[in-house]
Design an enzyme around this catalytic site. Structure first.
Site, short mmCIF file in Angstrom:
data_model
loop_
_atom_site.label_atom_id
_atom_site.label_comp_id
_atom_site.label_asym_id
_atom_site.label_seq_id
_atom_site.Cartn_x
_atom_site.Cartn_y
_atom_site.Cartn_z
N ALA A 72 5.60 0.36 -10.41
CA ALA A 72 7.04 0.48 -10.67
C ALA A 72 7.54 1.74 -9.96
CB ALA A 72 7.27 0.59 -12.17
N GLY A 89 2.44 -1.56 -11.91
CA GLY A 89 3.21 -2.81 -11.77
C GLY A 89 2.76 -3.63 -10.57
N GLU A 98 -0.11 -5.55 -11.76
CA GLU A 98 0.41 -6.54 -12.72
C GLU A 98 1.11 -7.68 -12.01
OE1 GLU A 98 2.28 -3.13 -14.76
OE2 GLU A 98 1.54 -4.03 -16.60
N GLU A 156 -0.86 4.18 -15.18
CA GLU A 156 0.35 4.61 -15.90
C GLU A 156 0.07 5.74 -16.87
OE1 GLU A 156 -0.67 1.45 -15.53
OE2 GLU A 156 1.01 0.11 -15.09
N1 CAA Z 1 7.18 4.91 -7.14
C1 CAA Z 1 7.98 5.54 -6.28
N2 CAA Z 1 7.56 6.05 -5.10
C2 CAA Z 1 6.26 5.90 -4.81
C3 CAA Z 1 5.36 5.26 -5.68
C4 CAA Z 1 5.87 4.73 -6.90
N3 CAA Z 1 5.10 4.06 -7.77
N4 CAA Z 1 4.13 5.31 -5.13
C5 CAA Z 1 4.26 5.94 -3.95
N5 CAA Z 1 5.55 6.32 -3.76
C6 CAA Z 1 6.11 7.05 -2.63
C7 CAA Z 1 5.72 8.52 -2.66
O1 CAA Z 1 6.57 9.24 -3.51
C8 CAA Z 1 5.88 8.89 -1.21
O2 CAA Z 1 7.24 9.08 -0.93
P1 CAA Z 1 7.74 10.40 -0.11
O3 CAA Z 1 7.07 10.26 1.23
O4 CAA Z 1 9.22 10.26 -0.07
O5 CAA Z 1 7.23 11.58 -0.87
C9 CAA Z 1 5.44 7.62 -0.47
O6 CAA Z 1 5.55 6.55 -1.41
C10 CAA Z 1 4.01 7.67 0.00
O7 CAA Z 1 3.20 8.00 -1.11
P2 CAA Z 1 2.12 9.20 -1.08
O8 CAA Z 1 2.56 10.28 -0.16
O9 CAA Z 1 1.84 9.57 -2.48
O10 CAA Z 1 0.88 8.42 -0.40
P3 CAA Z 1 -0.66 8.73 -0.61
O11 CAA Z 1 -1.37 7.88 0.40
O12 CAA Z 1 -0.94 10.19 -0.60
O13 CAA Z 1 -1.02 8.19 -2.10
C11 CAA Z 1 -0.93 6.61 -3.92
C12 CAA Z 1 -0.91 6.82 -2.38
C13 CAA Z 1 -2.33 6.95 -4.44
C14 CAA Z 1 -0.65 5.12 -4.14
C15 CAA Z 1 0.13 7.49 -4.60
O14 CAA Z 1 1.37 7.29 -3.93
C16 CAA Z 1 0.34 7.20 -6.05
O15 CAA Z 1 -0.47 7.61 -6.88
N6 CAA Z 1 1.45 6.47 -6.38
C17 CAA Z 1 1.80 6.19 -7.76
C18 CAA Z 1 0.90 5.13 -8.37
C19 CAA Z 1 1.28 4.90 -9.82
O16 CAA Z 1 1.21 5.79 -10.65
N7 CAA Z 1 1.68 3.65 -10.12
C20 CAA Z 1 2.08 3.27 -11.48
C21 CAA Z 1 3.58 3.37 -11.62
S1 CAA Z 1 4.13 3.13 -13.28
C22 CAA Z 1 4.15 1.46 -13.53
O17 CAA Z 1 3.86 0.67 -12.65
C23 CAA Z 1 4.59 1.03 -14.91
C24 CAA Z 1 4.46 -0.40 -15.22
O18 CAA Z 1 3.40 -0.95 -15.47
C25 CAA Z 1 5.64 -1.19 -15.33
#
Ligand code: CAA
Length: 258
Positions: free
Chosen positions: A65, A109, A112, A132
């Site tokens: 998400a 998400g 999921e 999450e």
């Molecule tokens: N939401 C918004 N933006 C996201 C994102 C997310 N879930 N995941 C990545 N991005 C964005 C980053 O903010 C970054 O943007 P900027 O360049 O503007 O800073 C861009 O995508 C690239 O990401 P990274 O620089 O972090 O890339 P990386 O290769 O270093 O890491 C990653 C990759 C491990 C996937 C890392 O981005 C990460 O941990 N992302 C979040 C994963 C996460 O926590 N997902 C769960 C979300 S909550 C959810 O999904 C709830 C639900 O069940 C409904």
């Protein structure tokens, strides 16, 4: 509807839906979820489409998400708008098979969403996770339920409570994905599977999808009765006659969805 977060192509009888927010690793914001629900609903209604493929990029199927968008929401907002409900319900109403082609990250998400598809074919680069917990929340699009049914309680608890990622080999071994293929071959393999499904009678692919999914919703006895009745009902179709005649006549069947 013109899409800004998706690219949709129809190749013969297969609708290929590609998530396209590369700057956010295909994070699922409200716009993407709305467009995805619409694209799946359109494919479901389109008589030409017989199978759907959902994919992302080489780096990410979807990284979850959209955290930026979500971070500004309050309990009252997510509860009253029933955050994530309408669009996922619309997605799940699709009666045609949906294959998830997953390369790179399928997190939160994103994992999921892949599990909401009918089966997952993964590239060897795929990484699945429910991280999450690191954001002070938990899965909200079915992760605690679907992952548990797919991989069992112990591994599901491990994934949700530690937030660790699972690689493609572990995902295949634990039953989350149906097969793993080299990343470069992912789309070729998935499209071949989709075209193979598209050759079958839509009546049978829909019945199979409905019956397998019923196994998650009911007791085994009721599920088998549901299957038995659907199996019986397929004997009312021309495609049953065609499929069995073709076998006996040693030729390929020509299904007509009748
Ligand atoms: N939401 C918004 N933006 C996201 C994102 C997310 N879930 N995941 C990545 N991005 C964005 C980053 O903010 C970054 O943007 P900027 O360049 O503007 O800073 C861009 O995508 C690239 O990401 P990274 O620089 O972090 O890339 P990386 O290769 O270093 O890491 C990653 C990759 C491990 C996937 C890392 O981005 C990460 O941990 N992302 C979040 C994963 C996460 O926590 N997902 C769960 C979300 S909550 C959810 O999904 C709830 C639900 O069940 C409904």
């Amino acid at each position: 509807m013109a899409y800004t977060t998706l690219i949709v192509d129809i190749e013969e009888h297969v609708a290929l839906i590609r998530l396209n927010r590369p700057d956010a690793l295909n994070a699922l914001n409200a716009e993407l979820m709305r467009e995805l629900a619409d694209a799946v609903s359109q494919a479901n209604k389109n008589d030409k489409v017989r199978c759907i493929v959902l994919t992302g990029s080489e780096k990410a199927f979807a990284a979850g998400a959209d955290i930026k968008e979500m971070s500004e929401k309050t309990f009252v907002e997510v509860f009253t708008e029933d955050f994530f409900t309408d669009d996922t319900e619309e997605f799940l109403r699709c009666r045609k098979p949906i294959i998830a082609a997953v390369a790179g990250y399928a997190l939160g998400g994103g994992c999921e969403l892949a599990m909401m598809c009918d089966f997952i074919i993964a590239a060897d680069s795929a990484k699945f996770g429910q991280p999450e917990i690191n954001l002070g929340v938990m899965a909200g699009i079915g992760g605690t339920q679907r992952l548990t049914r797919l991989v069992g309680k112990s591994k599901s608890m491990d994934m949700h409570l530690t937030g660790r990622f699972m690689d493609a080999a572990e995902a295949e071994q634990s039953g989350l994905v149906s097969r793993v293929v080299p990343a470069k071959k992912l789309m070729e393999e998935v499209m071949a599977a989709a075209h193979k499904i598209a050759e079958k009678s839509v009546l049978t692919t829909m019945a199979i999808k409905e019956s397998v999914n019923r196994s998650y919703e009911t007791t085994q006895r009721e599920g088998i009765l549901f299957e038995r009745r659907l199996f019986h009902s397929l004997f009312a179709t021309e495609d049953q006659n065609e499929g069995m005649s073709a076998f006996l006549e040693k030729r390929e069947p020509q299904f007509r969805d009748k």
